[in-house]
Structure formats: C-alpha cells, structure tokens
Motif scaffolding. Structure first.
Motif, PDB file in Angstrom:
ATOM      1  N   ALA B  41       0.941  -1.246   0.052  1.00  0.00           N
ATOM      2  CA  ALA B  41       0.104  -0.046   0.203  1.00  0.00           C
ATOM      3  C   ALA B  41       1.032   1.290   0.074  1.00  0.00           C
ATOM      4  O   ALA B  41       0.425   2.425  -0.581  1.00  0.00           O
ATOM      5  CB  ALA B  41      -0.870  -0.020   1.322  1.00  0.00           C
ATOM      6  N   ARG B 107     -17.309   3.732  18.387  1.00  0.00           N
ATOM      7  CA  ARG B 107     -18.656   3.059  17.940  1.00  0.00           C
ATOM      8  C   ARG B 107     -18.810   1.514  18.278  1.00  0.00           C
ATOM      9  O   ARG B 107     -19.984   0.968  18.491  1.00  0.00           O
ATOM     10  CB  ARG B 107     -18.826   3.079  16.310  1.00  0.00           C
ATOM     11  CG  ARG B 107     -20.181   2.944  15.793  1.00  0.00           C
ATOM     12  CD  ARG B 107     -20.447   3.506  14.529  1.00  0.00           C
ATOM     13  NE  ARG B 107     -19.524   3.531  13.565  1.00  0.00           N
ATOM     14  CZ  ARG B 107     -19.838   3.318  12.167  1.00  0.00           C
ATOM     15  NH1 ARG B 107     -21.104   3.548  12.019  1.00  0.00           N
ATOM     16  NH2 ARG B 107     -18.794   3.074  11.386  1.00  0.00           N
ATOM     17  N   ASP B 193     -22.599   8.582  14.924  1.00  0.00           N
ATOM     18  CA  ASP B 193     -21.855   8.004  13.755  1.00  0.00           C
ATOM     19  C   ASP B 193     -21.211   9.603  13.403  1.00  0.00           C
ATOM     20  O   ASP B 193     -21.693  10.428  13.220  1.00  0.00           O
ATOM     21  CB  ASP B 193     -22.718   7.962  12.771  1.00  0.00           C
ATOM     22  CG  ASP B 193     -22.325   7.464  11.610  1.00  0.00           C
ATOM     23  OD1 ASP B 193     -21.178   7.258  11.100  1.00  0.00           O
ATOM     24  OD2 ASP B 193     -23.142   7.430  10.168  1.00  0.00           O
ATOM     25  N   ALA B 194     -19.767   9.214  13.370  1.00  0.00           N
ATOM     26  CA  ALA B 194     -18.911  10.594  13.101  1.00  0.00           C
ATOM     27  C   ALA B 194     -18.563  10.835  11.611  1.00  0.00           C
ATOM     28  O   ALA B 194     -17.893  11.566  11.442  1.00  0.00           O
ATOM     29  CB  ALA B 194     -17.604  10.251  13.648  1.00  0.00           C
ATOM     30  N   ARG B 195     -19.239  10.111  10.630  1.00  0.00           N
ATOM     31  CA  ARG B 195     -18.842   9.882   9.398  1.00  0.00           C
ATOM     32  C   ARG B 195     -19.087  11.594   8.814  1.00  0.00           C
ATOM     33  O   ARG B 195     -18.561  12.209   7.863  1.00  0.00           O
ATOM     34  CB  ARG B 195     -19.830   9.148   8.595  1.00  0.00           C
ATOM     35  CG  ARG B 195     -19.014   7.950   8.263  1.00  0.00           C
ATOM     36  CD  ARG B 195     -20.023   7.055   7.295  1.00  0.00           C
ATOM     37  NE  ARG B 195     -21.340   6.790   7.861  1.00  0.00           N
ATOM     38  CZ  ARG B 195     -22.232   6.105   7.398  1.00  0.00           C
ATOM     39  NH1 ARG B 195     -21.777   5.459   6.079  1.00  0.00           N
ATOM     40  NH2 ARG B 195     -23.410   5.897   7.795  1.00  0.00           N
ATOM     41  N   GLY B 196     -20.224  12.175   9.469  1.00  0.00           N
ATOM     42  CA  GLY B 196     -20.350  13.677   8.897  1.00  0.00           C
ATOM     43  C   GLY B 196     -19.379  14.497   9.205  1.00  0.00           C
ATOM     44  O   GLY B 196     -18.955  15.218   8.118  1.00  0.00           O
ATOM     45  N   THR B 199     -16.612  13.988   7.134  1.00  0.00           N
ATOM     46  CA  THR B 199     -16.672  14.434   5.775  1.00  0.00           C
ATOM     47  C   THR B 199     -16.003  15.773   5.484  1.00  0.00           C
ATOM     48  O   THR B 199     -15.283  16.431   4.645  1.00  0.00           O
ATOM     49  CB  THR B 199     -17.946  14.148   5.069  1.00  0.00           C
ATOM     50  OG1 THR B 199     -18.262  12.772   5.443  1.00  0.00           O
ATOM     51  CG2 THR B 199     -18.186  14.741   3.877  1.00  0.00           C
ATOM     52  N   LEU B 200     -16.411  16.754   6.603  1.00  0.00           N
ATOM     53  CA  LEU B 200     -16.413  17.963   6.792  1.00  0.00           C
ATOM     54  C   LEU B 200     -14.780  18.221   6.673  1.00  0.00           C
ATOM     55  O   LEU B 200     -14.265  19.149   6.343  1.00  0.00           O
ATOM     56  CB  LEU B 200     -17.061  18.714   7.698  1.00  0.00           C
ATOM     57  CG  LEU B 200     -18.747  18.683   7.487  1.00  0.00           C
ATOM     58  CD1 LEU B 200     -19.333  19.570   8.794  1.00  0.00           C
ATOM     59  CD2 LEU B 200     -18.788  19.630   6.167  1.00  0.00           C
ATOM     60  N   LEU B 203     -12.897  17.516   3.675  1.00  0.00           N
ATOM     61  CA  LEU B 203     -13.140  18.632   2.944  1.00  0.00           C
ATOM     62  C   LEU B 203     -12.259  19.771   2.993  1.00  0.00           C
ATOM     63  O   LEU B 203     -11.563  20.467   2.140  1.00  0.00           O
ATOM     64  CB  LEU B 203     -14.529  18.917   2.785  1.00  0.00           C
ATOM     65  CG  LEU B 203     -15.150  19.472   1.311  1.00  0.00           C
ATOM     66  CD1 LEU B 203     -14.917  18.559   0.416  1.00  0.00           C
ATOM     67  CD2 LEU B 203     -16.584  19.641   1.808  1.00  0.00           C
ATOM     68  N   VAL B 207      -8.295  21.963   1.213  1.00  0.00           N
ATOM     69  CA  VAL B 207      -8.404  23.101   0.664  1.00  0.00           C
ATOM     70  C   VAL B 207      -7.908  24.231   1.679  1.00  0.00           C
ATOM     71  O   VAL B 207      -6.948  25.008   1.279  1.00  0.00           O
ATOM     72  CB  VAL B 207      -9.726  23.525   0.211  1.00  0.00           C
ATOM     73  CG1 VAL B 207      -9.787  24.847  -0.416  1.00  0.00           C
ATOM     74  CG2 VAL B 207     -10.348  22.444  -0.643  1.00  0.00           C
ATOM     75  N   TYR B 212      -4.374  22.084  -2.330  1.00  0.00           N
ATOM     76  CA  TYR B 212      -4.658  22.408  -3.734  1.00  0.00           C
ATOM     77  C   TYR B 212      -3.904  23.590  -4.375  1.00  0.00           C
ATOM     78  O   TYR B 212      -3.449  23.373  -5.643  1.00  0.00           O
ATOM     79  CB  TYR B 212      -6.170  22.286  -3.807  1.00  0.00           C
ATOM     80  CG  TYR B 212      -6.831  21.048  -3.419  1.00  0.00           C
ATOM     81  CD1 TYR B 212      -6.502  19.831  -4.206  1.00  0.00           C
ATOM     82  CD2 TYR B 212      -7.642  21.024  -2.338  1.00  0.00           C
ATOM     83  CE1 TYR B 212      -7.067  18.622  -3.735  1.00  0.00           C
ATOM     84  CE2 TYR B 212      -8.197  19.914  -1.885  1.00  0.00           C
ATOM     85  CZ  TYR B 212      -7.948  18.554  -2.495  1.00  0.00           C
ATOM     86  OH  TYR B 212      -8.342  17.364  -2.080  1.00  0.00           O
TER      87      TYR B 212
END
Lengths: 266, 286, 316
Positions: B41, B107, B193-196, B199-200, B203, B207, B212
């Motif tokens: 990997a 979790r 659920d810590a996915r939210g 995701t933030l 993101l 940036v 970038y």
C-alpha cells in the motif's frame, strides 16, 4: 423486466439504509457537494493571479471544468462506488454477491449506491450551464448534439476508468490508493486545458489514456477554437467513440477479473 | 533473595518521567512497525502522490507563466514546484485523511479497553501517530521530492535556518493534525456516527490547509484570517512556505511560532474533549 | 445432482526469497476431486483448515473458476451459468452475510423475493414455514446489525431457502453459535433433509453436525478425498472400536483377561476399567466381565468420530 424490478428493489433498500442515520446523511450530502464546489473554486482562485492559463481565458476554462465536473459527478454517483471492491474482496463480501442470480457489477453498485453524492451532479450541471451561458457559442446542430452527448460520454469514460481501476483489486488486493491516481487524477487532469501539461505526461494522460477527449477536445469544438496542440477540429466529436472504447475495455477487464477472483479465507 | 525482597516496596528506581518517556517511546515504535507492514500500500500510495504532483505542478507553473511578473502570490516557478512536491511528500506524513480509528473504536465500544490502560488515550494515540508519521517520513516523503527534482527545476533553500525550521514545522504540523483528527473523531462520543464531521474535515483540511493551491492566492485578509483563526494553514501551508522561503526570516520563524501556539491549543482541546467524554460515559454507565 | 471430475484449483502464492525477491509458487488447494452426489443426499464435507473444503464449495457455487477438471451442479456449469444456477441453489457462508446490515430482517427477505423473482404466494408459504420452525417472529423487525449470531444464522438459513433451492450449500453453518442455536439449526436441517427434496452439502468443524445430519461423509485433506462413505465405514476402515466402561466393586485381578477385548484404561484406583471391543460382541464381553468380578455399573461407548478424524489428519 424481472431484472429491472430486482434492481429497483436493491436500490430502494440502499436508499433506506443510507437515510437510517439521518444527520450524518445530510452532512455527507452537503459535504460531498462541497468537494465539487472546491474544484471549481480552485479554478477561480487560480485565475485571480493570472488572466489566462495555458492560453485559455477564465470563461473558456470554466466550460472545460464544467464538462469535466458534470461527467465525473455523474460517474461517481452511479459507478464510483465500485472502488470499494478491494474491501469487498478482502472481506469476502463478494462471495455473497456472486451466489445471487444477478450479474455482479450492477449488484455491487446498487448495494452501496452513494446517494450522498447526488448534489454533486446537480452542482456540476449548474456550473456547466453557467459556462455555456458565459461563452458565446455559435450553435450548429452538430454542436447541440455534442453538447448533449459530452457529459454522458464523459460519465461513461470516467465510469470505465472507475471499473478498470477497481478491477485491479482482483489481481492486487493491496493496491491501496493506486486507482485514485487515474480516477480522481483523471478528473483533475480534465479540469484544465491540457495545454498546461508538459511533454510525455500530457501524451500519456491525454492521448494514450484518452482523457484529452473527455472535456478539452469537445470544449474546443463547442467554442470553435483551433487546438493549439494541433489536433483537427473534428477530434472533439470523437469523445463518444473514445468513451465507447473505454467501456468495452472496462467490460473485458471486469470479466477477466471475476474469473481471476480468488476468494479469501474460509 | 534478600535483595529482591528488599526492593519490592520501592516502586521503581527509574524516575517517573523516564518511565513514561520509555512507554511513550515504545508506543511510537509500535505505531511505526504497524505501518511498516503495509509495504504494498505504501508503494501504491507513493505512485499516486507522484501522479498528483505532476498534475498540480503543471497547473501552478502554467499560472506562473502568464501571471503578472510571473510571480503569482509572491512565488517564483522554482518555489511553486518545490511547494507542490514537498506538499505531495508531506501529505501522508501529516496524514490528513483516512484516520477513523478512534471513531471506529468508540462506535464498537472497544474504546473501553483503551480507558483501562494506565496511559491517557490522547497520549497513547499521539505516540502511535508519531510512529506512523516517522514511518511515512522515511518511506513516503522522499520519492515525490525526487520525482519533482528530476522533472522540474526546484528552488534550493538558501538560508541556514530553513531546513531546521522546516523540521520543527513538520513535527508541529503532525501534532496539530493529530489533535484536529482526534477532536473530529471524538464527536462519535456524542453523535452515533462520526462520518459527517469526518467528511467536513476531509473537505476543509485539504483546501484550507494549502494542499490544492497556496493560500496566498486568496485575498490577503482572507489568508491572514485563516492563519490566525483556524489551525488549518498550519497543517501544510506553513511547512511549505518555510521550505520554499516565501517570506523573510522573521515571518518565516513567526509562522512556526504560530504553529507552536496552535499545537498547544489543539492538544489541550483534545484532552478536554476526552475528559468530557469520559465523564459522560461514567454518568451514563456506558 | 452434483458431479465433480478431477476438479482442481491452483493458487499462485509469492513467497519471500531473500530481502526483496519474491518467488512464485503454485499451491493446489483442490487437487483432483472426483465426487458424485445424488438428489436428496445429505453429505458432510470435512477436513482440516486449508484442506480445500471451502474452495470446493466456492467452485460448486460459481464463485471461483476451477483451474482444471469438470464440474456440474443441477446439470449446469457453475461459472459460465452462474446466475442461472443461483436460482436453483441456496448458499449459506457461515462468516459472510447474505442479509442487509441496516435493514430489518423481514425487509431482507422481501428484497430476496425480488432478486430471485419468487411468486408472492410461494414466498409467503416458505417464509411461514421457516418462521415457525426457526422461531423468527421475535426478531423479524430488528435490523440485522442488532441480531445475535444465532438469530442471524437462522435468518441466513431462511434467506437461502426462500426461493426453494434444489441444493443447499452450507459452509460452517454452526461456527461460533451457542449450544441452543446449534441444536436449533441442526434440528431444522434434519427436518429439511427428511423431506428428501433438497440435496444438502455442508462443511463443518463440528463433527456433531455430521453425526446428527449426514449419512455420507467425505473427508478431504491436502486437496484430495481421503474417505468417502458412511460414518460406520470410516470406523471400520480406521479401526475405531466401541468400548465397554465398567465401575467395579474391587480392582481386577492382575492376570485377568477378557477374550476378544483389550484393556485400554484403568482409573479410580482400579475401580474403573475400559475395554476396547476388538473381536467380540458387547453382550459376550459384558457376560464375561460380570461372571469374573462384581460390577456396580456398566456403559457402552460409541467410537468417537473426532478421534478417528484426528488420527486421519495426523497420519501421514
């Protein structure tokens, strides 16, 4: 007909499981749109520092990024999730898919349809619409047809890249992030006029792998601009053919991969 | 025999500080070895870093070519290329993305086992993360830089203090990034659920961290506000500006000092969040 | 119903040869298996870890492509006709779920009805039967992720049967289950097998599954079949004997011998003795023993299949 009903049932089930964690779902829905927003913002920020990139103005560049984003978002929504294949192969989940009476690929896609990526598609097409309005395109029947086909061809092309990259897992389970060099890397590549890239790198991505025909060549044909790199004007109309070729290759790679699949564990 | 009996009541002749330093070192070592097993990997990830390096480098150089004075946001072509390639090398050292271990353990409930250990979870996870970063520094930092040097003219640092400052800046960036990820993951104590939040984070960190494009391309007020009000530019932008010598010696050192402040703030926040969460667990009897 | 002819599966593995070099080596997971299974048979397929049990099952279900040899299930070739075959077989992989993790169990069943295109009435009838035999009602509305392993396995069995398969493949159906769930699963499978409509092939580590369910036993080792026949035939072939255990009032005289038997154990200060019945009947042995010494209690032990198989695995 029977198959369609089965697929519809699979898709609805996925939608229900995704929305069973409501807050997370909403955050992810908007978060994912943010990713596409940032791609476009990046282009705008770069143009703050310069009047032109690779010989193209901001308006023209936005048309290119719009075509690329709309196509990529569509492919990512429908097919992008195939990149989870490596975890399915590792966990053996693929076994359960293979013993069902439906082809494996559509099942995999519907089992985990990333509904959270839906707003990306909307945003991609909004940018594309604004770009079309901002450029003074001389509409001929050929260009109207090209405009309609290009996002779909781009989506088909990116979808094929997704499938081919994911199939790598059949031979090499630990391929890690390798696939994203071509999927997300391909999206980044197609977001700019390919005249910015140098020598062999451009040759490899744009012509050997075909990414030049996703957004750049069609955009030239729509704008009626000659290609500074010397390809003839009609090459923009090749994008659906290139996409078909990629899809055919992806189908062959996928089938070979499934045959080569070595289920792990007990 | 007598001697051994006599020594039982005294806890340890090693000072407590040295004992915990030894533990910390052992945890770093285990983090290092764990990543050393993902050899394939690592190779795949390095390849991907290099491809993205080419993409970003060509775009920024094209911007420089047609920009006024050919110095967009104050960087010349060599500095931009160095910015991109060191950035690709640092990406996996800092480890912005993909760490959900804490959220997963919360979790699944496995976190209870971590709470039983005699070492605080923040410290334990930090040590493991430093081990991971050390492994990444030795395997993933060099190849993109080498590829960049072969295909692009890179700026060579001219000041004597640049490389030592860069080293300090990278260590601070690793600590800040760890702290941020810890806090983001720890939201799983409250949300199911810590996915939210993850995701933030994914993101925003890319940036606004400067991955970038250099944040100096933003209007100056925006860039300053980001630097002072958020830890994000301290993740990548600062070490990259330090190595590219974007600023004068004073500002170069000042940015690293700002990083140090953020490192303290973020770690303190992670500790606070963890204590709150533990108290909540006790109250709920969970 | 199932035919395998010289079935083989090879895997290439890379082994370390020095610091960086890797050597390719071919390993035969299944190395020439010949088997024919008739309709309605219940076959236990056992062997040590890595013997090739699961690999065989995966080739029969179309998951893996054989390296060589012929295989047919329900008259179909599993890999090329995979989706067609899937309609006629049911598969339970003990460690891989067929169910939808986040959805209530009954929704998974409903989905499977669409996927397998089962007429509603048939589906309802089969589900009703499974519900009563497997006691599904109490957790039918629970999301699968919240089910216990035993409940999930009962759900998996139902899921595999709702389309009325002709062959049921079970890979480790009782692995990790508690005693009660194991018994429920076995009782259900026994009932299913008794109807004679379904051919059943199961791999297992738990030999109690086999003793309870299968009249035919196939033992595989290193990719080859080393035994194919009844459990009794296995005993006969590997010399396993029934034994007679007796609790005595007083220890045996030193020179005592019971004709046709071998004394295999003396415990409890000589008060408990075990004889292996080599060439005599149980009745004769009991009569001989009771005539010689006062006996408090007697029991007859059937040969332990576990021992036989263990001996099979360890013998070169």
């Amino acid at each position: 007909m029977g198959d369609l009903r089965a697929y519809a049932a699979l898709g609805t089930a996925q939608l229900r499981s995704a929305t069973s964690y409501r807050t997370s779902f909403l955050v992810e829905l908007f978060g994912n749109m943010g990713a596409t927003v940032f791609d476009v913002v990046t282009v705008l920020v770069l143009f703050r520092a310069t009047p032109a990139v690779g010989g193209f103005s901001l308006r023209e560049a936005v048309l290119i990024v719009g075509l690329s984003s709309a196509g990529f978002a569509l492919a990512d929504l429908t097919i992008g999730n195939v990149d989870r294949l490596k975890s399915y192969v590792r966990a053996g989940t693929l076994d359960a898919v293979l013993v069902r009476p439906l082809p494996a690929l559509p099942q995999l896609l519907l089992m985990d349809l990333p509904v959270r990526k839906a707003l990306r598609v909307v945003f991609g097409f909004v940018v594309l619409g604004l770009a079309v309005a901002a450029n003074d395109i001389d509409w001929t029947p050929g260009r109207v047809l090209l405009m309609a086909l290009t996002p779909i061809a781009a989506a088909a092309f990116f979808g094929s890249i997704f499938v081919i990259s994911a199939s790598l897992a059949f031979w090499w389970v630990d391929s890690g992030e390798l696939g994203s060099a071509f999927t997300y890397g391909g999206r980044d590549f197609t977001s700019y006029p390919i005249s910015v890239y140098g020598g062999w790198f451009r040759g490899l991505f744009a012509y050997a792998l075909g990414f030049g025909f996703v957004a750049y060549q069609p955009a030239l044909a729509l704008l009626g601009r000659p290609d500074p790199l010397g390809l003839p004007a009609w090459s923009g109309y090749l994008s659906p053919l290139v996409a078909l070729g990629a899809a055919a290759l992806a189908a062959v790679v996928w089938r070979t991969g499934i045959r080569h699949y070595r289920s792990t564990g007990s | 025999m007598d001697q051994r009996d006599a020594s039982v009541p005294t806890i340890s002749r090693i000072s407590p500080f040295r004992a915990s330093a030894t533990t910390f070192g052992a945890l770093i070592g285990s983090g290092f070895r764990r990543y050393a097993t993902y050899r394939q990997a690592t190779i795949a990830g390095t390849f991907t870093n290099i491809v993205f390096g080419f993409l970003r480098c060509y775009v920024l150089l094209a911007v420089a070519e047609e920009a006024v004075g050919q110095r967009p946001a104050g960087y010349d072509a060599g500095q931009l290329a160095l910015y991109v390639w060191v950035g690709q090398g640092l990406l996996s050292v800092i480890g912005i993305w993909g760490w959900t271990e804490l959220a997963d353990r919360i979790r699944s409930g496995d976190i209870a086992a971590d709470l039983l250990r005699p070492i605080a979870p923040v410290t334990g996870f930090l040590a493991a993360d430093l081990g991971r970063a050390l492994h990444a520094m030795m395997t993933r930092f060099g190849p993109p830089l080498l590829a960049g040097a072969v295909f692009f003219p890179l700026h060579t640092p001219a000041r004597w203090q640049t490389v030592p400052l860069f080293a300090v800046s990278v260590i601070l960036a690793v600590i800040i990034c760890f702290g941020c990820r810890y806090v983001v993951n720890a939201t799983a104590y409250w949300l199911q659920d810590a996915r939210g939040p993850i995701t933030l984070w994914t993101l925003g960190s890319g940036v606004l961290g400067g991955l970038y494009f250099p944040l100096r391309l933003f209007p100056q007020e925006v860039a300053v506000a980001l630097w002072v009000a958020t830890p994000l530019p301290s993740l990548l932008q600062t070490p990259l500006d330090v190595i590219a010598e974007r600023d004068g010696p004073a500002l170069q050192a000042g940015l690293v000092a700002l990083q140090a402040v953020w490192a303290v703030v973020v770690l303190a926040l992670a500790g606070l969040v963890q204590r709150r969460a533990e108290r909540r667990l006790v109250v709920q009897g969970g | 119903m199932i035919k395998m002819q010289d079935l083989q599966k090879h895997f290439t593995v890379r082994v370390k040869a020095g610091r960086l070099r890797r050597k390719k080596r071919t390993v035969a997971a299944v190395d020439g298996v010949n088997l024919t299974i008739e309709r309605g048979e219940m076959v236990g397929y056992i062997g040590p870890n890595g013997a090739g049990k699961s690999t065989t099952l995966k080739m029969l279900t179309g998951v893996l492509t054989p390296s060589a040899g012929e295989v047919s299930v329900c008259g179909l070739a599993p890999v090329p006709q995979r989706t067609k075959l899937a309609l006629r077989i049911g598969v339970v992989f003990g460690q891989r779920s067929q169910l939808w993790w986040d959805l209530p169990l009954h929704e998974s069943f409903e989905l499977l009805r669409h996927i397998y295109r089962v007429p509603a009435a048939e589906h309802a009838a089969r589900l009703r039967r499974c519900r009563s035999l497997l006691d599904l009602d109490e957790f039918l509305d629970t999301p699968v992720r919240q089910l216990s392993l035993g409940q999930r396995m009962r759900g998996e069995l139902t899921a595999a049967l709702l389309h009325g398969p002709e062959v049921l493949f079970l890979d480790e159906p009782t692995i990790g289950l508690d005693v009660v769930s194991k018994q429920a699963v076995r009782a259900f499978l026994a009932e299913l097998g008794a109807t004679g409509d379904v051919t059943l092939v199961l791999t297992t580590h738990d030999l109690a599954d086999i003793e309870r369910l299968c009249e035919r036993l196939v033992v595989i080792d290193h990719g080859r079949v080393v035994h194919d026949g009844s459990i009794e035939a296995l005993h006969a072939r590997y010399g396993s004997r029934r034994s007679l255990v007796a609790d005595l009032e007083q220890p045996l005289p030193a020179d005592f011998a019971l004709p046709g038997t071998v004394l295999t154990a003396v415990t409890a200060n000589g008060h408990r003795v075990t004889f292996s019945l080599e060439s005599t009947t149980a009745a004769a042995a009991v009569a001989g023993l009771v005539a010689a010494v006062p006996v408090r209690d007697l029991s007859l032990l059937e040969p332990d299949i576990e021992d036989v198989v263990a001996r099979l695995y360890t013998s070169p």
